[in-house]
Design a protein around this motif. Sequence first.
Motif, PDB file in Angstrom:
ATOM      1  N   UNK A   3      16.941 -48.038  14.097  1.00 28.26           N
ATOM      2  CA  UNK A   3      15.572 -47.603  13.883  1.00 28.26           C
ATOM      3  C   UNK A   3      15.566 -46.256  13.210  1.00 28.26           C
ATOM      4  N   UNK A   4      14.460 -45.973  12.570  1.00 27.70           N
ATOM      5  CA  UNK A   4      14.275 -44.672  11.958  1.00 27.70           C
ATOM      6  C   UNK A   4      13.663 -43.739  12.992  1.00 27.70           C
ATOM      7  N   UNK A   5      13.976 -42.447  12.863  1.00 34.53           N
ATOM      8  CA  UNK A   5      13.376 -41.453  13.751  1.00 34.53           C
ATOM      9  C   UNK A   5      12.044 -41.016  13.169  1.00 34.53           C
ATOM     10  N   UNK A   6      10.990 -41.223  13.933  1.00 34.92           N
ATOM     11  CA  UNK A   6       9.670 -40.891  13.448  1.00 34.92           C
ATOM     12  C   UNK A   6       9.074 -39.839  14.383  1.00 34.92           C
ATOM     13  N   UNK A   7       8.433 -38.820  13.809  1.00 35.08           N
ATOM     14  CA  UNK A   7       7.822 -37.803  14.652  1.00 35.08           C
ATOM     15  C   UNK A   7       6.521 -37.321  14.024  1.00 35.08           C
ATOM     16  N   UNK A   8       5.587 -36.854  14.878  1.00 33.28           N
ATOM     17  CA  UNK A   8       5.713 -36.854  16.325  1.00 33.28           C
ATOM     18  C   UNK A   8       5.531 -38.255  16.902  1.00 33.28           C
ATOM     19  N   UNK A   9       5.841 -38.390  18.174  1.00 35.00           N
ATOM     20  CA  UNK A   9       5.699 -39.688  18.827  1.00 35.00           C
ATOM     21  C   UNK A   9       4.221 -40.019  19.011  1.00 35.00           C
ATOM     22  N   UNK A  10       3.422 -38.985  19.325  1.00 36.10           N
ATOM     23  CA  UNK A  10       1.989 -39.189  19.473  1.00 36.10           C
ATOM     24  C   UNK A  10       1.256 -37.906  19.115  1.00 36.10           C
ATOM     25  N   UNK A  11       0.007 -38.078  18.742  1.00 36.87           N
ATOM     26  CA  UNK A  11      -0.820 -36.937  18.348  1.00 36.87           C
ATOM     27  C   UNK A  11      -2.242 -37.153  18.824  1.00 36.87           C
ATOM     28  N   UNK A  12      -2.813 -36.086  19.361  1.00 31.65           N
ATOM     29  CA  UNK A  12      -4.237 -36.100  19.705  1.00 31.65           C
ATOM     30  C   UNK A  12      -4.883 -35.031  18.846  1.00 31.65           C
ATOM     31  N   UNK A  13      -5.800 -35.422  18.006  1.00 27.79           N
ATOM     32  CA  UNK A  13      -6.391 -34.436  17.112  1.00 27.79           C
ATOM     33  C   UNK A  13      -7.905 -34.559  17.134  1.00 27.79           C
ATOM     34  N   UNK A  14      -8.554 -33.506  16.629  1.00 28.37           N
ATOM     35  CA  UNK A  14     -10.008 -33.507  16.520  1.00 28.37           C
ATOM     36  C   UNK A  14     -10.403 -34.149  15.191  1.00 28.37           C
ATOM     37  N   UNK A  15     -11.509 -34.831  15.210  1.00 24.37           N
ATOM     38  CA  UNK A  15     -12.046 -35.398  13.979  1.00 24.37           C
ATOM     39  C   UNK A  15     -12.181 -34.298  12.929  1.00 24.37           C
ATOM     40  N   UNK A  16     -11.761 -34.604  11.713  1.00 25.28           N
ATOM     41  CA  UNK A  16     -11.848 -33.624  10.635  1.00 25.28           C
ATOM     42  C   UNK A  16     -10.546 -32.896  10.366  1.00 25.28           C
ATOM     43  N   UNK A  17      -9.634 -32.953  11.327  1.00 26.79           N
ATOM     44  CA  UNK A  17      -8.345 -32.272  11.135  1.00 26.79           C
ATOM     45  C   UNK A  17      -7.433 -33.092  10.225  1.00 26.79           C
ATOM     46  N   UNK A  18      -6.472 -32.386   9.623  1.00 22.80           N
ATOM     47  CA  UNK A  18      -5.452 -33.074   8.838  1.00 22.80           C
ATOM     48  C   UNK A  18      -4.278 -33.429   9.750  1.00 22.80           C
ATOM     49  N   UNK A  80     -10.782 -39.272  10.721  1.00 22.01           N
ATOM     50  CA  UNK A  80     -12.005 -39.863  11.271  1.00 22.01           C
ATOM     51  C   UNK A  80     -11.606 -40.775  12.431  1.00 22.01           C
ATOM     52  N   UNK A  81     -12.540 -41.121  13.297  1.00 18.20           N
ATOM     53  CA  UNK A  81     -12.196 -41.931  14.473  1.00 18.20           C
ATOM     54  C   UNK A  81     -11.468 -43.238  14.161  1.00 18.20           C
ATOM     55  N   UNK A  82     -11.781 -43.865  13.047  1.00 20.31           N
ATOM     56  CA  UNK A  82     -11.134 -45.146  12.730  1.00 20.31           C
ATOM     57  C   UNK A  82      -9.688 -44.979  12.252  1.00 20.31           C
ATOM     58  N   UNK A  83      -9.208 -43.755  12.154  1.00 22.41           N
ATOM     59  CA  UNK A  83      -7.784 -43.541  11.831  1.00 22.41           C
ATOM     60  C   UNK A  83      -6.900 -43.803  13.040  1.00 22.41           C
ATOM     61  N   UNK A  84      -7.509 -43.995  14.203  1.00 25.54           N
ATOM     62  CA  UNK A  84      -6.748 -44.269  15.425  1.00 25.54           C
ATOM     63  C   UNK A  84      -5.866 -45.493  15.248  1.00 25.54           C
ATOM     64  N   UNK A  85      -4.630 -45.374  15.724  1.00 32.03           N
ATOM     65  CA  UNK A  85      -3.707 -46.495  15.644  1.00 32.03           C
ATOM     66  C   UNK A  85      -2.277 -45.985  15.714  1.00 32.03           C
TER      67      UNK A  85
END
Lengths: 111, 113
Positions: A3-18, A80-85
């Motif tokens: 497998x490839x190493x992917x980071x970060x494992x998870x992110x919680x961000x505010x709408x509008x952030x990059x 935006x919220x629909x970027x969740x996934x």
Amino acid sequence: GQQLNQSPQSMFIQEGEDVSMNCTSSSIFNTWLWYKQEPGEGPVLLIALYKAGELTSNGRLTAQFGITRKDSFLNISASIPSDVGIYFCAGLVSGTYKYIFGTGTRLKVLA
Amino acid sequence: DSGVTQTPKHLITATGQRVTLRCSPRSGDLSVYWYQQSLDQGLQFLIQYYNGEERAKGNILERFSAQQFPDLHSELNLSSLELGDSALYFCASSVRADDTEAFFGQGTRLTVV
């Protein structure tokens, strides 16, 4: 399995952030792909990269094929919220038809 | 809707059993790929078929086998099932064997109890 190493494992961000995420490998790849997977769905291809140094955009998404051919980056602007996934990178093993997938970055966007 | 159809969507079976997962590729696609996704894991490439012939093989266990039929649909057979085989199994299809743009089905969730 490999497998490839992917980071970060998870992110919680505010709408509008990059958002920035990356994928690294000890192997060289000829092609890098970025997929997004939403709950209950199969992965959907976002961007494909074919050449070292290549920078490709798809709307608010921009991905780059690293110069060393061992890494790739994905940026999402003005989230935006629909970027969740879950975002997966995948690399094509040189000389084969096999794609190796990253472990995924789980993105949550808070409105 | 990607156009790739996988059946069944869910499957619950006991250890030691054998199951068959089915995939119908998009119309016109000759290449079919199978992937396994365990809980919170990335996708592990299992095997690829192109126009009925095996093209590439990944980390597919000997207990697993696949085939692609003349009508281009594919089946993944999993036998002597173990608890650890519980996962989402995805099928993807593309026009050519070396296509980067592979379209994924919604997956079959296999639970082995």
